[in-house]
Design a protein around this motif. Structure first.
Motif, PDB file in Angstrom:
ATOM      1  N   LEU A 120       1.011  -1.041   0.115  1.00 39.57           N
ATOM      2  CA  LEU A 120      -0.240   0.093  -0.043  1.00 39.57           C
ATOM      3  C   LEU A 120       0.863   1.268   0.024  1.00 39.57           C
ATOM      4  O   LEU A 120       2.078   1.350   0.684  1.00 39.57           O
ATOM      5  CB  LEU A 120      -0.860   0.068   1.313  1.00 39.57           C
ATOM      6  CG  LEU A 120      -1.988  -1.123   1.232  1.00 39.57           C
ATOM      7  CD1 LEU A 120      -2.402  -1.008   2.825  1.00 39.57           C
ATOM      8  CD2 LEU A 120      -2.920  -0.822   0.298  1.00 39.57           C
ATOM      9  N   PRO A 121       0.505   2.299  -0.724  1.00 40.86           N
ATOM     10  CA  PRO A 121       1.373   3.436  -0.561  1.00 40.86           C
ATOM     11  C   PRO A 121       1.196   4.092   0.516  1.00 40.86           C
ATOM     12  O   PRO A 121       0.132   3.986   1.406  1.00 40.86           O
ATOM     13  CB  PRO A 121       0.660   4.272  -1.909  1.00 40.86           C
ATOM     14  CG  PRO A 121      -0.742   3.518  -2.071  1.00 40.86           C
ATOM     15  CD  PRO A 121      -0.541   2.415  -1.753  1.00 40.86           C
ATOM     16  N   PRO A 122       2.253   4.962   0.860  1.00 43.28           N
ATOM     17  CA  PRO A 122       2.432   5.701   2.077  1.00 43.28           C
ATOM     18  C   PRO A 122       0.947   6.490   2.577  1.00 43.28           C
ATOM     19  O   PRO A 122       0.924   6.453   3.699  1.00 43.28           O
ATOM     20  CB  PRO A 122       3.656   6.554   2.033  1.00 43.28           C
ATOM     21  CG  PRO A 122       4.472   6.081   0.892  1.00 43.28           C
ATOM     22  CD  PRO A 122       3.564   5.257   0.041  1.00 43.28           C
TER      23      PRO A 122
ATOM     24  N   ARG B 277      -3.916   1.614   4.980  1.00 41.33           N
ATOM     25  CA  ARG B 277      -2.580   1.399   5.855  1.00 41.33           C
ATOM     26  C   ARG B 277      -2.972   0.955   7.217  1.00 41.33           C
ATOM     27  O   ARG B 277      -3.931   2.015   7.924  1.00 41.33           O
ATOM     28  CB  ARG B 277      -1.438   2.418   5.739  1.00 41.33           C
ATOM     29  CG  ARG B 277      -0.860   2.124   4.266  1.00 41.33           C
ATOM     30  CD  ARG B 277       0.310   3.376   4.164  1.00 41.33           C
ATOM     31  NE  ARG B 277       1.323   2.903   5.241  1.00 41.33           N
ATOM     32  CZ  ARG B 277       2.370   2.026   4.953  1.00 41.33           C
ATOM     33  NH1 ARG B 277       2.559   1.528   3.680  1.00 41.33           N
ATOM     34  NH2 ARG B 277       3.214   1.747   5.777  1.00 41.33           N
ATOM     35  N   VAL B 278      -2.344   0.427   8.089  1.00 45.13           N
ATOM     36  CA  VAL B 278      -2.454   0.235   9.459  1.00 45.13           C
ATOM     37  C   VAL B 278      -1.074   0.382  10.227  1.00 45.13           C
ATOM     38  O   VAL B 278      -0.294  -0.281  10.004  1.00 45.13           O
ATOM     39  CB  VAL B 278      -3.065  -1.201   9.869  1.00 45.13           C
ATOM     40  CG1 VAL B 278      -2.902  -1.388  11.382  1.00 45.13           C
ATOM     41  CG2 VAL B 278      -3.982  -1.572   9.205  1.00 45.13           C
ATOM     42  N   GLU B 279      -0.911   1.510  11.021  1.00 47.92           N
ATOM     43  CA  GLU B 279       0.278   1.881  11.555  1.00 47.92           C
ATOM     44  C   GLU B 279       0.130   1.830  13.132  1.00 47.92           C
ATOM     45  O   GLU B 279      -0.853   1.610  13.694  1.00 47.92           O
ATOM     46  CB  GLU B 279       0.707   3.311  11.047  1.00 47.92           C
ATOM     47  CG  GLU B 279       0.664   3.679   9.853  1.00 47.92           C
ATOM     48  CD  GLU B 279       1.613   3.123   8.903  1.00 47.92           C
ATOM     49  OE1 GLU B 279       2.703   2.411   9.653  1.00 47.92           O
ATOM     50  OE2 GLU B 279       1.925   3.152   7.654  1.00 47.92           O
TER      51      GLU B 279
ATOM     52  N   THR C 297       6.519  -7.437  -3.285  1.00 51.70           N
ATOM     53  CA  THR C 297       6.288  -6.777  -2.344  1.00 51.70           C
ATOM     54  C   THR C 297       7.234  -6.663  -1.153  1.00 51.70           C
ATOM     55  O   THR C 297       7.717  -7.830  -0.595  1.00 51.70           O
ATOM     56  CB  THR C 297       4.962  -7.258  -1.567  1.00 51.70           C
ATOM     57  OG1 THR C 297       3.922  -7.192  -2.579  1.00 51.70           O
ATOM     58  CG2 THR C 297       4.319  -6.418  -0.584  1.00 51.70           C
ATOM     59  N   ASP C 298       7.770  -5.586  -0.731  1.00 49.97           N
ATOM     60  CA  ASP C 298       8.982  -5.713   0.338  1.00 49.97           C
ATOM     61  C   ASP C 298       8.606  -6.074   1.738  1.00 49.97           C
ATOM     62  O   ASP C 298       7.484  -6.146   2.089  1.00 49.97           O
ATOM     63  CB  ASP C 298       9.340  -3.993   0.256  1.00 49.97           C
ATOM     64  CG  ASP C 298       8.238  -3.111   0.958  1.00 49.97           C
ATOM     65  OD1 ASP C 298       8.368  -3.011   2.434  1.00 49.97           O
ATOM     66  OD2 ASP C 298       7.476  -2.689   0.411  1.00 49.97           O
TER      67      ASP C 298
ATOM     68  N   SER D  26       4.154  -5.804   8.346  1.00 49.68           N
ATOM     69  CA  SER D  26       3.103  -5.033   9.023  1.00 49.68           C
ATOM     70  C   SER D  26       1.816  -5.118   8.443  1.00 49.68           C
ATOM     71  O   SER D  26       0.857  -4.737   8.924  1.00 49.68           O
ATOM     72  CB  SER D  26       3.536  -3.345   8.566  1.00 49.68           C
ATOM     73  OG  SER D  26       3.556  -3.338   7.374  1.00 49.68           O
ATOM     74  N   GLY D  27       1.727  -6.141   7.414  1.00 49.39           N
ATOM     75  CA  GLY D  27       0.234  -6.266   6.960  1.00 49.39           C
ATOM     76  C   GLY D  27      -0.283  -5.212   5.781  1.00 49.39           C
ATOM     77  O   GLY D  27      -1.389  -5.082   5.482  1.00 49.39           O
ATOM     78  N   ASN D  28       0.679  -4.312   5.597  1.00 51.35           N
ATOM     79  CA  ASN D  28       0.256  -3.093   4.485  1.00 51.35           C
ATOM     80  C   ASN D  28       0.525  -3.410   3.264  1.00 51.35           C
ATOM     81  O   ASN D  28       1.252  -2.951   2.452  1.00 51.35           O
ATOM     82  CB  ASN D  28       1.234  -1.892   5.133  1.00 51.35           C
ATOM     83  CG  ASN D  28       0.563  -1.319   6.289  1.00 51.35           C
ATOM     84  OD1 ASN D  28      -0.612  -1.159   6.443  1.00 51.35           O
ATOM     85  ND2 ASN D  28       1.371  -0.935   7.414  1.00 51.35           N
ATOM     86  N   PHE D  29      -0.535  -4.406   2.737  1.00 49.67           N
ATOM     87  CA  PHE D  29      -0.253  -4.774   1.270  1.00 49.67           C
ATOM     88  C   PHE D  29      -1.890  -5.211   1.088  1.00 49.67           C
ATOM     89  O   PHE D  29      -2.786  -5.480   2.016  1.00 49.67           O
ATOM     90  CB  PHE D  29       0.436  -5.825   1.151  1.00 49.67           C
ATOM     91  CG  PHE D  29      -0.027  -7.324   1.718  1.00 49.67           C
ATOM     92  CD1 PHE D  29      -0.656  -8.043   1.266  1.00 49.67           C
ATOM     93  CD2 PHE D  29       0.646  -7.394   2.711  1.00 49.67           C
ATOM     94  CE1 PHE D  29      -0.844  -9.358   1.712  1.00 49.67           C
ATOM     95  CE2 PHE D  29       0.385  -8.625   3.724  1.00 49.67           C
ATOM     96  CZ  PHE D  29      -0.222  -9.662   2.915  1.00 49.67           C
TER      97      PHE D  29
END
Length: 285
Positions: A71-73, A78-80, A260-261, A267-270
């Motif tokens: 997911l883009p920044p 996104r989950v931070e 995917t990095d 972090s699950g941000n995809f």
């Protein structure tokens, strides 16, 4: 593998579809839909009497160049981790909120939410013309779990450890869903059956992607694990195009996840590739 499905789902077939059961907080749910388990891509004369969505051209799907699923920044999806300062941060640090294990568990929860979100969406059943049953939903869940666990494993020991957390969350969720559906007396027995199915599917998918495996092997594995309910080893002509489309989808997701990095994965941000049909943008050709 097929006989095991038959035994397990003889008793579980009366359950509501897997994702129609109550989901954990933050998970989306979808209502049961009625589709043919495996049907020709073209609508028949009966369906023509009802309003339908534009038909999906399976032959053109999942042929685009793979890309990262991160997911883009600035994505609202996104989950931070919350960024606390001062006394609150000190207290949380003392409570091991920022420990490696705590971060891994939070990341694993987000990863599982991404998996379940893809399986929950009506689009995946519409595109692949699947009936919404416990068996198909569970099979799709296992498929997407495998995609994530395979990618995490590529990161070595750290990825394997994170994958174990994801699996534990998945296993607990499956147990809750089956229990809420009314299977309490033989819950332990059926959880063991579902565990065998899970690992059997994982082994089959891995084997189908070995360098020496033929392209047809993955198609046959997908047919047996997801589409077939009568014990046939190969899809018939009517189902072949749909199964081949899912085979392309799976291979593309494998490639996309490899691009995917690590940070996005851990972090699950995809997000898996969206399957919802989109109206063409008239400004673009």
């Amino acid at each position: 593998m097929l006989p095991r499905w038959t035994r397990a789902f003889t008793h579980l077939s009366k359950l509501p579809s897997f994702t129609s059961l109550e989901s954990p907080k933050g998970f989306s749910t979808i209502r049961r839909r009625s589709f043919a388990a495996v049907a020709p891509a073209a609508a028949d004369s009966i369906h023509n009497s009802f309003p339908t969505k534009p038909s999906v051209n399976l032959d053109k799907m999942f042929r685009s160049k793979p890309c990262s699923l991160a997911l883009p920044p600035d994505s609202p999806l996104r989950v931070e981790d919350p960024k606390y300062e001062g006394l609150k941060r000190i207290v949380l640090k003392m409570m091991l909120f920022y420990s490696k294990q705590s971060r891994s568990i939070r990341g694993a929860n987000v990863i599982y939410r991404r998996v379940l979100s893809q399986v929950d969406k009506p689009a995946i059943y519409e595109v692949f013309n699947l009936e919404k049953t416990f068996q198909t939903s569970f099979s799709l869940l296992v498929l997407h779990m495998w995609l994530c666990l395979r990618r995490l494993k590529a990161e070595g020991k750290e990825g394997v450890e994170l994958g174990q957390y994801v699996y534990e969350i998945y296993n607990h969720d499956v147990e809750l869903r089956v229990s809420k559906a009314g299977v309490n007396l033989l819950l332990t027995k059926w959880m063991k059956e579902l565990e065998k199915i899970f690992y059997g599917n994982i082994v089959a998918y891995d084997a189908a992607l070995l360098p020496e495996a033929t392209r047809e092997e993955l198609t046959e594995v997908i047919w047996r694990n997801i589409f077939s309910d009568d014990g046939t080893s190969k899809p018939d002509a009517a189902a072949l195009r749909t199964v081949q489309a899912m085979e392309r989808y799976v291979r593309r997701e494998v490639s996309c996840l490899s691009l995917t990095d690590k940070e996005a994965m851990f972090s699950g941000n995809f997000m898996f590739t969206p399957l919802e049909s989109r109206s063409p943008d008239p400004t673009k050709r």
